[in-house]
Design a protein around this motif. Structure first.
Motif, PDB file in Angstrom:
ATOM      1  N   SER A 189       0.425  -1.570  -0.020  1.00  0.00           N
ATOM      2  CA  SER A 189      -0.032  -0.411   0.086  1.00  0.00           C
ATOM      3  C   SER A 189       0.873   1.262  -0.010  1.00  0.00           C
ATOM      4  N   ALA A 190       0.697   1.911  -1.341  1.00  0.00           N
ATOM      5  CA  ALA A 190       2.071   3.036  -1.304  1.00  0.00           C
ATOM      6  C   ALA A 190       0.447   4.539  -1.354  1.00  0.00           C
ATOM      7  N   THR A 191       1.590   5.561  -0.701  1.00  0.00           N
ATOM      8  CA  THR A 191       0.852   6.274  -0.569  1.00  0.00           C
ATOM      9  C   THR A 191       1.771   7.439  -2.061  1.00  0.00           C
ATOM     10  N   SER A 222       3.146  14.274  -2.675  1.00  0.00           N
ATOM     11  CA  SER A 222       1.249  15.546  -2.948  1.00  0.00           C
ATOM     12  C   SER A 222       2.486  16.561  -2.846  1.00  0.00           C
ATOM     13  N   THR A 260      -2.430   9.581  -3.571  1.00  0.00           N
ATOM     14  CA  THR A 260      -3.641   9.080  -3.732  1.00  0.00           C
ATOM     15  C   THR A 260      -2.912   7.396  -3.031  1.00  0.00           C
ATOM     16  N   THR A 261      -3.602   6.404  -2.376  1.00  0.00           N
ATOM     17  CA  THR A 261      -2.904   6.195  -1.981  1.00  0.00           C
ATOM     18  C   THR A 261      -3.262   4.458  -2.853  1.00  0.00           C
ATOM     19  N   THR A 263      -2.600   0.791  -3.891  1.00  0.00           N
ATOM     20  CA  THR A 263      -2.028  -0.748  -3.650  1.00  0.00           C
ATOM     21  C   THR A 263      -1.745  -1.663  -4.963  1.00  0.00           C
ATOM     22  N   ILE A 269       6.711   8.295  -3.884  1.00  0.00           N
ATOM     23  CA  ILE A 269       6.214   7.865  -2.628  1.00  0.00           C
ATOM     24  C   ILE A 269       6.628   8.169  -1.919  1.00  0.00           C
ATOM     25  N   GLN A 316       4.977   7.311   1.228  1.00  0.00           N
ATOM     26  CA  GLN A 316       5.138   6.550   2.449  1.00  0.00           C
ATOM     27  C   GLN A 316       4.558   4.706   1.707  1.00  0.00           C
ATOM     28  N   PHE A 317       5.444   3.556   2.262  1.00  0.00           N
ATOM     29  CA  PHE A 317       4.632   2.740   2.046  1.00  0.00           C
ATOM     30  C   PHE A 317       4.286   1.812   2.638  1.00  0.00           C
ATOM     31  N   THR A 318       3.655   0.897   3.535  1.00  0.00           N
ATOM     32  CA  THR A 318       3.428  -0.687   4.060  1.00  0.00           C
ATOM     33  C   THR A 318       3.384  -1.753   3.416  1.00  0.00           C
TER      34      THR A 318
END
Length: 183
Positions: free
Chosen positions: A100-102, A105, A143-144, A146, A173, A175-177
């Motif tokens: 899951s990456a944001t 912005s 935007t996030t 996946t 990016i 951040q990402f999880t």
């Protein structure tokens, strides 16, 4: 009855790198192939580097055991069975990775229309390079999204992700999880 012919090719023995073939036949329908059980008799050990199982002359998979020893005299072997010389080596189950990456912005558009590839790295190895579904990152700033991919490579404990883009359009990016099998 279906006819199954199992041919197992292994790299083992006194001459390192020698490939030997053990062929057996059976009319038992085993369903989906998942494991091979190895059993030795006697007191001589065997170290298996890797083996490929064939059913009806079609390669099913190649397995590289972490500890390929079948030897009751080898005190470090994890292949101990009740007689010290039995081991089950199984196909690794496919693991689902969701990243899951944001998208950053700090500019008007930080997404990309290029293909995005990831490689999941762990303490014991890494997956092959895996492609995120086309268009996943073709989104606006903030935007996030996946990226969902699967691999049957045992990487051990997760450590990081390597990213690669095709083409000449960048991606930023924020951040990402990474989720592994929904955890």
């Amino acid at each position: 009855k279906q006819w199954y012919q199992r041919r197992v090719a292994i790299t083992a023995g006194g001459d390192q790198g020698t490939t030997v073939t053990c062929s057996v036949t059976s009319d038992v329908d085993i369903g989906s192939y998942t494991c091979v059980t190895w059993r030795l008799s006697g007191d001589d050990g065997l170290k298996i580097a890797q083996f490929t199982t064939f059913i009806d002359n079609v390669a099913q998979t190649t397995i590289t055991p972490a500890d390929g020893w079948l030897d009751e005299l080898d005190g470090t072997s994890t292949a101990y069975g009740s007689n010290g010389q039995t081991a089950n080596w199984c196909i690794a189950a496919a693991v689902r990775y969701e990243i899951s990456a944001t998208i950053a912005s700090d500019h008007e558009y930080e997404g990309t229309s290029n293909d995005v590839f990831v490689q999941i790295i762990g303490t014991s190895g890494s997956t092959e390079e895996l492609g995120c579904p086309s268009g996943t990152f073709d989104r606006g700033s903030g935007t996030t999204v996946t990226c969902s991919v699967t691999s049957d490579v045992d990487i051990g404990s997760y450590t990081c992700v390597t990213w690669r883009l095709s083409g000449d359009d960048g991606l930023k990016i924020a951040q990402f999880t990474t989720f592994i099998d929904n955890v």
